[in-house]
Enzyme design. Sequence first.
Site, PDB file in Angstrom:
ATOM      1  CB  VAL A   5     -44.537  66.230 -10.269  1.00  0.00           C
ATOM      2  CG1 VAL A   5     -43.881  65.078  -9.531  1.00  0.00           C
ATOM      3  CG2 VAL A   5     -45.224  67.168  -9.264  1.00  0.00           C
ATOM      4  CG  HIS A  40     -39.781  62.423  -7.057  1.00  0.00           C
ATOM      5  ND1 HIS A  40     -39.370  63.356  -6.135  1.00  0.00           N
ATOM      6  CD2 HIS A  40     -39.033  61.314  -6.797  1.00  0.00           C
ATOM      7  CE1 HIS A  40     -38.413  62.836  -5.354  1.00  0.00           C
ATOM      8  NE2 HIS A  40     -38.188  61.613  -5.747  1.00  0.00           N
ATOM      9  CB  CYS A  71     -55.295  52.609 -14.797  1.00  0.00           C
ATOM     10  SG  CYS A  71     -56.375  51.404 -13.997  1.00  0.00           S
ATOM     11  CB  CYS A  76     -59.242  52.746 -15.853  1.00  0.00           C
ATOM     12  SG  CYS A  76     -58.392  51.964 -17.218  1.00  0.00           S
ATOM     13  CB  THR A  96     -33.226  69.440  -4.102  1.00  0.00           C
ATOM     14  OG1 THR A  96     -33.689  68.303  -3.344  1.00  0.00           O
ATOM     15  CG2 THR A  96     -31.763  69.237  -4.463  1.00  0.00           C
ATOM     16  CG  ASN A 156     -30.908  75.188  -1.123  1.00  0.00           C
ATOM     17  OD1 ASN A 156     -31.443  76.050  -0.425  1.00  0.00           O
ATOM     18  ND2 ASN A 156     -31.426  73.985  -1.289  1.00  0.00           N
ATOM     19  CB  ALA A 169     -32.603  78.535  -8.553  1.00  0.00           C
TER      20      ALA A 169
END
Length: 239
Positions: free
Chosen positions: A88, A111, A119, A139, A182, A207, A225
């Site tokens: 994210v 995600h 809101c 909001c 991941t 990984n 990575a």
Amino acid sequence: MRVLVITGAGVSAESGIPTFRGKDGYWRNLNPAKLATPEAFAKNPRLVWEWYRERRQRIRSAQPNPAHQAIVKLAAHTDEFLLVTQNVDDLHLRAESEGQRLSPDKIVQIHGDIFETRCSRCACSRREPEEEDSNLPRCTECGELMRPGVVWFGEQLDLRKIEQVDNYLTRPSCPVVIVAGTTAAFGYIIDLALRAQDPDGQLIEVNPDPTPLSGFATHLIREPAGIALPRLVDELLAR
Ligand code: OAD
């Protein structure tokens, strides 16, 4: 070349962003049920916002690392490219290679986006890339509490994002699928990698540790990575 890259928290680890299930990951010390569910937000929105604002602040001060940059380079040199990230944070979007950034239509944040404030009742939303105050956001349209624009446990993925990924996968399969950083804890991540993979193609896992996907991979790169991806991308582009 037609490529699908799937990333998770491990790709941002070398930028100083904690993972969830890795060493020192968030879910090793914190209970997701108290921070990342609609029920947690209903019960204690202030606690949930405090945690997300701390994370936002940490991400703002972080810089993309060589893994993010390598992915931008791969995207710039392939005919067809899609990155599906569970992250994210905005480090994939801020990363540059040869003066270019990833075009937003080549990345799906499955995600959500931690900098989105939306809101909990209506469709109102805004992005907050700059530091914000510590009030509980309401909001301006309907007065309801605003929440972070991320997918919480027990919530559905955004159908428009699934559609975008499905559209990419309806065209011929990918000779190169890379899954990096991941634990592949969600079945849909494994499913996505397997659906995308060309039967004669490569499914490459990057990984340091084994995951449920490892058994399906044609190539395993057990390195961080930030070290593995720049080398892998150069190798793929040299072919
Ligand atoms: P996890 O924390 O579950 O997994 C991180 C993975 O990265 C582990 O398998 C580590 O071995 C690996 N790793 C650690 N350092 C690495 C490095 N330098 N290079 C490569 N790999 C490294 O994170 P995710 O799989 O992304 O959900 O977690 C999936 C979802 O679970 C997240 O998106 C989040 C969480 O709950 C939401 O926010 C909705």
